[in-house]
Design a protein around this motif. Structure first.
Motif, PDB file in Angstrom:
ATOM      1  N   SER A   1      -0.766  -3.771 -16.339  1.00 58.50           N
ATOM      2  CA  SER A   1      -0.400  -2.978 -15.175  1.00 58.50           C
ATOM      3  C   SER A   1       0.857  -2.174 -15.478  1.00 58.50           C
ATOM      4  CB  SER A   1      -0.139  -3.883 -13.970  1.00 58.50           C
ATOM      5  OG  SER A   1       0.524  -3.162 -12.948  1.00 58.50           O
ATOM      6  N   PRO A   2       0.868  -0.868 -15.157  1.00 59.05           N
ATOM      7  CA  PRO A   2       2.090  -0.072 -15.360  1.00 59.05           C
ATOM      8  C   PRO A   2       3.140  -0.328 -14.281  1.00 59.05           C
ATOM      9  CG  PRO A   2       0.379   1.277 -14.384  1.00 59.05           C
ATOM     10  CD  PRO A   2      -0.264  -0.054 -14.675  1.00 59.05           C
ATOM     11  N   VAL A   3       2.789  -1.110 -13.271  1.00 60.72           N
ATOM     12  CA  VAL A   3       3.747  -1.566 -12.265  1.00 60.72           C
ATOM     13  C   VAL A   3       4.043  -3.036 -12.543  1.00 60.72           C
ATOM     14  CG1 VAL A   3       4.183  -1.974  -9.811  1.00 60.72           C
ATOM     15  CG2 VAL A   3       2.950   0.084 -10.543  1.00 60.72           C
ATOM     16  N   THR A   4       5.290  -3.346 -12.823  1.00 62.95           N
ATOM     17  CA  THR A   4       5.663  -4.711 -13.187  1.00 62.95           C
ATOM     18  C   THR A   4       6.060  -5.507 -11.944  1.00 62.95           C
ATOM     19  OG1 THR A   4       7.942  -3.987 -13.594  1.00 62.95           O
ATOM     20  CG2 THR A   4       6.440  -4.047 -15.493  1.00 62.95           C
ATOM     21  N   SER A   5       5.915  -6.816 -12.061  1.00 62.70           N
ATOM     22  CA  SER A   5       6.381  -7.706 -10.993  1.00 62.70           C
ATOM     23  C   SER A   5       7.532  -8.551 -11.543  1.00 62.70           C
ATOM     24  CB  SER A   5       5.233  -8.599 -10.511  1.00 62.70           C
ATOM     25  OG  SER A   5       4.748  -9.402 -11.563  1.00 62.70           O
ATOM     26  N   PRO A   6       8.435  -9.025 -10.664  1.00 60.79           N
ATOM     27  CA  PRO A   6       8.360  -8.919  -9.197  1.00 60.79           C
ATOM     28  C   PRO A   6       8.737  -7.533  -8.687  1.00 60.79           C
ATOM     29  CG  PRO A   6      10.376 -10.040  -9.838  1.00 60.79           C
ATOM     30  CD  PRO A   6       9.597  -9.832 -11.107  1.00 60.79           C
ATOM     31  N   CYS A   7       8.115  -7.175  -7.575  1.00 66.96           N
ATOM     32  CA  CYS A   7       8.428  -5.956  -6.853  1.00 66.96           C
ATOM     33  C   CYS A   7       7.894  -6.137  -5.441  1.00 66.96           C
ATOM     34  CB  CYS A   7       7.791  -4.727  -7.519  1.00 66.96           C
ATOM     35  SG  CYS A   7       5.978  -4.725  -7.457  1.00 66.96           S
ATOM     36  N   ARG A   8       8.185  -5.197  -4.568  1.00 66.77           N
ATOM     37  CA  ARG A   8       7.560  -5.223  -3.255  1.00 66.77           C
ATOM     38  C   ARG A   8       6.185  -4.583  -3.336  1.00 66.77           C
ATOM     39  NH1 ARG A   8      12.820  -3.530  -2.242  1.00 66.77           N
ATOM     40  NH2 ARG A   8      14.099  -4.999  -1.027  1.00 66.77           N
ATOM     41  N   VAL A   9       5.195  -5.219  -2.733  1.00 67.59           N
ATOM     42  CA  VAL A   9       3.868  -4.626  -2.580  1.00 67.59           C
ATOM     43  C   VAL A   9       3.591  -4.564  -1.085  1.00 67.59           C
ATOM     44  CG1 VAL A   9       1.428  -4.741  -3.132  1.00 67.59           C
ATOM     45  CG2 VAL A   9       3.116  -5.609  -4.782  1.00 67.59           C
ATOM     46  N   VAL A  10       3.597  -3.351  -0.549  1.00 64.62           N
ATOM     47  CA  VAL A  10       3.389  -3.117   0.875  1.00 64.62           C
ATOM     48  C   VAL A  10       2.115  -2.303   1.037  1.00 64.62           C
ATOM     49  CG1 VAL A  10       4.376  -2.168   3.002  1.00 64.62           C
ATOM     50  CG2 VAL A  10       5.893  -3.068   1.213  1.00 64.62           C
ATOM     51  N   ALA A  11       1.282  -2.677   1.999  1.00 67.09           N
ATOM     52  CA  ALA A  11      -0.007  -2.004   2.171  1.00 67.09           C
ATOM     53  C   ALA A  11      -0.188  -1.518   3.602  1.00 67.09           C
ATOM     54  CB  ALA A  11      -1.144  -2.944   1.793  1.00 67.09           C
ATOM     55  N   GLN A  12      -0.804  -0.340   3.722  1.00 65.36           N
ATOM     56  CA  GLN A  12      -1.159   0.182   5.034  1.00 65.36           C
ATOM     57  C   GLN A  12      -2.487  -0.417   5.489  1.00 65.36           C
ATOM     58  OE1 GLN A  12      -0.027   4.487   3.593  1.00 65.36           O
ATOM     59  NE2 GLN A  12      -0.394   4.575   5.803  1.00 65.36           N
TER      60      GLN A  12
ATOM     61  N   ILE B   1       3.335   0.923  -2.875  1.00 64.72           N
ATOM     62  CA  ILE B   1       2.801   1.083  -1.525  1.00 64.72           C
ATOM     63  C   ILE B   1       1.315   1.418  -1.637  1.00 64.72           C
ATOM     64  CG2 ILE B   1       3.049   2.217   0.710  1.00 64.72           C
ATOM     65  CD1 ILE B   1       5.627   0.892  -0.285  1.00 64.72           C
ATOM     66  N   LEU B   2       0.464   0.580  -1.049  1.00 70.20           N
ATOM     67  CA  LEU B   2      -0.977   0.850  -1.026  1.00 70.20           C
ATOM     68  C   LEU B   2      -1.309   1.621   0.248  1.00 70.20           C
ATOM     69  CD1 LEU B   2      -2.443  -2.589  -2.198  1.00 70.20           C
ATOM     70  CD2 LEU B   2      -1.374  -0.774  -3.537  1.00 70.20           C
ATOM     71  N   THR B   3      -2.187   2.623   0.129  1.00 70.46           N
ATOM     72  CA  THR B   3      -2.360   3.586   1.216  1.00 70.46           C
ATOM     73  C   THR B   3      -3.672   3.473   1.969  1.00 70.46           C
ATOM     74  OG1 THR B   3      -3.143   5.225  -0.399  1.00 70.46           O
ATOM     75  CG2 THR B   3      -0.799   5.269   0.178  1.00 70.46           C
ATOM     76  N   GLY B   4      -4.426   2.406   1.766  1.00 66.33           N
ATOM     77  CA  GLY B   4      -5.644   2.206   2.536  1.00 66.33           C
ATOM     78  C   GLY B   4      -6.900   2.572   1.770  1.00 66.33           C
ATOM     79  N   THR B   5      -8.045   2.212   2.349  1.00 68.70           N
ATOM     80  CA  THR B   5      -9.329   2.368   1.672  1.00 68.70           C
ATOM     81  C   THR B   5     -10.360   2.992   2.612  1.00 68.70           C
ATOM     82  OG1 THR B   5     -10.836   1.192   0.155  1.00 68.70           O
ATOM     83  CG2 THR B   5     -10.414   0.147   2.285  1.00 68.70           C
ATOM     84  N   PRO B   6     -11.305   3.756   2.080  1.00 68.20           N
ATOM     85  CA  PRO B   6     -12.354   4.345   2.923  1.00 68.20           C
ATOM     86  C   PRO B   6     -13.529   3.387   3.135  1.00 68.20           C
ATOM     87  CG  PRO B   6     -12.556   5.173   0.685  1.00 68.20           C
ATOM     88  CD  PRO B   6     -11.336   4.279   0.702  1.00 68.20           C
ATOM     89  N   VAL B   7     -14.526   3.876   3.847  1.00 66.22           N
ATOM     90  CA  VAL B   7     -15.727   3.096   4.139  1.00 66.22           C
ATOM     91  C   VAL B   7     -16.411   2.655   2.845  1.00 66.22           C
ATOM     92  CG1 VAL B   7     -17.261   5.112   4.197  1.00 66.22           C
ATOM     93  CG2 VAL B   7     -17.807   3.092   5.585  1.00 66.22           C
ATOM     94  N   GLY B   8     -17.136   1.540   2.922  1.00 70.58           N
ATOM     95  CA  GLY B   8     -17.928   1.093   1.779  1.00 70.58           C
ATOM     96  C   GLY B   8     -17.645  -0.311   1.322  1.00 70.58           C
TER      97      GLY B   8
END
Length: 313
Positions: A59-70, A239-246
């Motif tokens: 992953s190019p995003v390392t942890s620990p970090c904040r993971v916030v999702a819409q 920051i995760l920005t949400g997902t569409p139908v499916g």
């Protein structure tokens, strides 16, 4: 021109037309790397490369970090869940950063989880610290969002729904595959966020396929403006920005919803998940999940991840 950052166990790389050029840095975290502007630029223009296929990407995003999702942030997904998009507020939930995995790592389902679902999403990577109260506008948004990544918000639905909260159900190890690349964008490129297409396949079958514009309810600007009223963010946060139908989970028919509303909670969920056993879209052992995002003209390409589902016995 976008710059695609890759990460392996022994360092950081820039993806070029000829392969991958190693970045001359001792950075151990995404936060540290993002401060190395000159080293990134030097690698992007370097000629000493290795074949991309020779790299085992993390992953190019390392942890620990904040993971916030819409939450429920696409009109199509909201309607599929049986809700009215006009009534959906801008809300967030947290995921443990220990759920972050590489773009080609297995997705491991814990033994006690039965209904495993997928959600392809675009991740915003924060480029500088954002104290609470920071004023974020369309004019300075690119000062704070340094780049984008493909993510998969894997979810244990039989844990999530009865608990009526998301943290555990979305935080198991490997439940947030990220990458393959952290794609750094300039201000004009970031303005094309709405042109990105989200796509997810399971065993080659398209399950999700949607362009952001016209379907996303709350934009990255609105999300950051809301978050910074109460939540500090730091460089390297995701920051995760949400997902569409499916997704596999879908709302039951209206008559069934009415009947379920009359049942005690324990019986309601037992009945709901008994019906879900007939839903073939939930992930199974050995399923291959491919998630990607790019503009249709290819000018911005976040790459594609390929993960295999493994059940713990």
């Amino acid at each position: 021109m976008t710059i695609s950052i890759l990460r392996t166990a022994d360092g950081w790389w820039v993806q070029t037309a000829k392969g991958a050029a190693k970045i001359d840095t001792t950075a151990a975290t995404t936060r540290e790397l993002l401060a190395e502007h000159s080293a990134i630029e030097a690698a992007a223009h370097g000629s000493d490369t290795v074949p991309l296929e020779s790299l085992k990407l993390l992953s190019p995003v390392t942890s620990p970090c904040r993971v916030v999702a819409q939450m429920t942030n696409f009109v199509s997904h909201v309607k599929d869940a049986g809700m009215d998009p006009k009534t959906i507020p801008l809300t967030f939930f947290r995921k443990a950063s220990g759920s972050i995995a590489g773009p080609f790592d297995d997705i491991v389902k814990p033994d006690h989880v039965q209904f495993l679902d997928y959600e392809v999403e675009i991740g915003l990577v924060i480029g500088r610290d954002i104290p609470v109260g920071t004023t974020i506008t369309a004019a300075n948004l690119s000062d704070y969002i340094v780049g984008l990544v493909v993510t998969n918000d894997v979810s244990a639905r039989d844990i999530q729904l009865p608990q009526t909260q998301f943290y555990e159900a979305k935080s198991y190890p490997t439940f947030t595959p990220v990458g393959p690349a952290l794609v750094l964008l300039d201000p004009d490129e970031l303005k094309r966020f709405g042109n990105l297409r989200l796509r997810l396949r399971v065993n080659g079958q398209i399950r999700q396929d949607m362009i952001v514009d016209g379907d996303m309810i709350y934009t990255p600007l609105q999300a950051l403006q809301a978050l910074t009223r109460f939540q500090r963010l730091d460089a390297g946060d995701l920051i995760l920005t949400g997902t569409p139908v499916g997704t596999a989970l879908s709302a039951p028919a209206k008559p069934l919803q009415i009947i379920a509303s009359l049942l005690p909670p324990a019986l309601k969920w037992k009945t709901f998940f008994k019906r879900q056993t007939d839903n073939p879209k939930y992930l199974h052992d050995g399923d291959v999940v491919e998630a990607s995002s790019a503009t249709d003209d290819g000018a911005i390409d976040l790459g594609a991840q390929r993960t295999i589902v493994r059940f713990v016995q």
